[in-house]
Design a protein around this motif. Structure first.
Motif, short mmCIF file in Angstrom:
data_model
loop_
_atom_site.label_atom_id
_atom_site.label_comp_id
_atom_site.label_asym_id
_atom_site.label_seq_id
_atom_site.Cartn_x
_atom_site.Cartn_y
_atom_site.Cartn_z
N THR A 161 59.47 42.80 33.49
CA THR A 161 59.49 41.53 32.75
C THR A 161 58.68 41.59 31.46
OG1 THR A 161 57.57 40.66 33.96
CG2 THR A 161 59.76 40.24 34.90
N LYS A 162 57.88 42.68 31.30
CA LYS A 162 56.98 42.80 30.15
C LYS A 162 56.05 41.58 30.06
CE LYS A 162 59.88 45.81 27.30
NZ LYS A 162 60.72 46.26 28.43
N SER A 163 55.56 41.15 31.22
CA SER A 163 54.67 40.00 31.29
C SER A 163 53.62 40.24 32.37
CB SER A 163 55.46 38.73 31.62
OG SER A 163 54.58 37.65 31.94
N VAL A 164 52.35 39.92 32.06
CA VAL A 164 51.26 40.08 33.03
C VAL A 164 50.90 38.75 33.68
CG1 VAL A 164 50.30 42.09 31.84
CG2 VAL A 164 49.48 39.80 31.24
N GLU A 165 51.84 37.81 33.66
CA GLU A 165 51.58 36.46 34.16
C GLU A 165 51.05 36.47 35.59
OE1 GLU A 165 53.99 32.26 34.93
OE2 GLU A 165 55.03 34.01 34.11
N TYR A 166 51.59 37.37 36.41
CA TYR A 166 51.19 37.40 37.82
C TYR A 166 50.29 38.59 38.14
CZ TYR A 166 54.80 33.88 38.14
OH TYR A 166 55.56 32.75 37.95
N MET A 167 49.61 39.09 37.13
CA MET A 167 48.70 40.22 37.31
C MET A 167 47.29 39.78 36.92
SD MET A 167 49.42 44.08 35.87
CE MET A 167 49.12 45.51 36.89
N PRO A 168 46.49 39.29 37.86
CA PRO A 168 45.17 38.75 37.53
C PRO A 168 44.19 39.84 37.08
CG PRO A 168 45.47 38.81 39.90
CD PRO A 168 46.79 39.19 39.30
N PHE A 169 43.74 39.74 35.82
CA PHE A 169 42.91 40.80 35.23
C PHE A 169 41.62 41.03 35.99
CE2 PHE A 169 39.33 41.85 32.43
CZ PHE A 169 39.71 43.13 32.04
N PHE A 170 40.89 39.95 36.30
CA PHE A 170 39.57 40.12 36.92
C PHE A 170 39.68 40.72 38.32
CE2 PHE A 170 38.55 36.91 33.67
CZ PHE A 170 37.52 37.59 33.03
N LEU A 171 40.77 40.41 39.02
CA LEU A 171 40.99 41.02 40.33
C LEU A 171 41.27 42.52 40.18
CD1 LEU A 171 41.12 40.38 43.34
CD2 LEU A 171 43.56 39.97 43.08
N LEU A 172 42.05 42.87 39.16
CA LEU A 172 42.33 44.28 38.88
C LEU A 172 41.05 45.03 38.51
CD1 LEU A 172 45.59 44.04 36.74
CD2 LEU A 172 45.40 44.51 39.18
N LEU A 173 40.23 44.41 37.66
CA LEU A 173 38.98 45.03 37.25
C LEU A 173 38.05 45.22 38.43
CD1 LEU A 173 37.15 46.05 34.98
CD2 LEU A 173 36.36 43.70 34.64
N ALA A 174 37.95 44.19 39.27
CA ALA A 174 37.09 44.28 40.46
C ALA A 174 37.58 45.38 41.39
CB ALA A 174 37.05 42.93 41.18
N ASN A 175 38.89 45.51 41.52
CA ASN A 175 39.47 46.55 42.37
C ASN A 175 39.11 47.94 41.84
OD1 ASN A 175 41.10 47.51 44.51
ND2 ASN A 175 42.79 47.82 43.08
N PHE A 176 39.20 48.12 40.52
CA PHE A 176 38.86 49.41 39.90
C PHE A 176 37.37 49.72 40.09
CE2 PHE A 176 37.20 51.49 35.99
CZ PHE A 176 37.76 52.75 36.19
N LEU A 177 36.52 48.72 39.84
CA LEU A 177 35.07 48.92 40.00
C LEU A 177 34.71 49.18 41.46
CD1 LEU A 177 33.71 46.13 37.63
CD2 LEU A 177 33.77 48.60 37.20
N ASN A 178 35.41 48.53 42.37
CA ASN A 178 35.17 48.73 43.80
C ASN A 178 35.48 50.17 44.19
OD1 ASN A 178 34.65 47.49 46.52
ND2 ASN A 178 36.73 48.21 46.87
N GLY A 179 36.64 50.68 43.73
CA GLY A 179 36.99 52.06 44.02
C GLY A 179 35.99 53.04 43.43
N GLY A 180 35.56 52.77 42.19
CA GLY A 180 34.58 53.65 41.54
C GLY A 180 33.22 53.64 42.22
N THR A 181 32.81 52.48 42.68
CA THR A 181 31.51 52.35 43.34
C THR A 181 31.48 53.12 44.66
OG1 THR A 181 31.16 50.17 42.35
CG2 THR A 181 29.82 50.72 44.26
#
Length: 238
Positions: A161-181
């Motif tokens: 769809t070329k849209s991030v409407e249903y992709m919550p940024f802060f949840l994605l960021l937290a997920n990345f930081l969680n994996g890295g931690t």
């Protein structure tokens, strides 16, 4: 660096991981608040929360001293996660119809039987820490990677769809930081299973962030009144 210093740093990283993971566990709370306000679950899926219950239960078992010593921080956050996920499922059951409730009870029954088998085989037939760690760790690894991979359908939707409407940024960021931690936690006292699962999660999280950044400017702006609630995706905790 001495062993004592390494363990102290590892504990600090583990505490940070606990805080980030708790934030991930708490992230679906607004959705359940909406369910309570509406008095119905409608088409909301309980599957991510049912999957997280089994994932957390396996990690709690993995972190016990007679399975894999020196993993108390893995036990604490996944124990908290179990309580939170059961609270979500209890809320779901309160507002679900008969068919939806029956589905949840069936899945929970299957998960209980599966978990009981894992515990029984591990304690009954595996008599060394190394073997217990390997068997339970493999199960944890499989489920944890699956949890990290859950947003893949959302990623495909964004690309299509070329849209991030249903992709919550802060949840994605937290997920990345969680994996890295937790990846760092695993490296300080090497833990193969936490390392592989969260290394994979960190890579998937980075890919999701890159996709978000790629399509963010292409997403049409909408008024708050036009926003549609998206289904929450429960992410891995360790």
């Amino acid at each position: 660096m001495t062993t004592a210093n390494t363990d102290a740093i590892r504990n600090i990283i583990g505490v940070i991981g606990n805080v980030i993971s708790f934030g991930l566990f708490a992230s679906p709370a607004p959705t359940f608040y909406k369910i309570i306000k509406k008095g119905a679950v409608e088409d909301f899926s309980p599957n991510p929360y049912l999957a997280t219950i089994l994932n957390c239960a396996l990690w709690v078992f993995y972190g016990l001293p007679f399975v894999h010593p020196h993993s108390i921080l893995v036990v604490t956050i996944n124990g908290v996660g179990l309580v939170v996920e059961f609270a979500y499922i209890f809320t779901y059951l309160m507002y679900a119809n008969k068919k939806q409730r029956l589905y949840v009870f069936k899945v929970l029954a299957i998960e209980i039987v599966f978990f009981a088998l894992v515990v029984g085989v591990t304690l009954g037939f595996l008599h060394t820490i190394e073997r217990r760690t390997m068997v339970v760790g493999i199960f944890c690894l499989i489920f944890n990677i699956a949890m990290y991979a859950m947003p893949l359908d959302v990623m495909l939707l964004v690309i299509r769809t070329k849209s991030v409407e249903y992709m919550p940024f802060f949840l994605l960021l937290a997920n990345f930081l969680n994996g890295g931690t937790w990846l760092t936690f695993a490296l300080l006292r090497f833990d193969l299973y936490i390392f592989i699962s969260n290394g994979s999660g960190c890579i998937l999280g980075l890919i999701q962030l890159i996709i978000y950044g790629t399509y963010y400017k292409l997403t049409p702006k909408k008024n708050n009144d036009d926003e549609k609630p998206s289904g929450d995706v429960q992410l891995s905790s360790v």
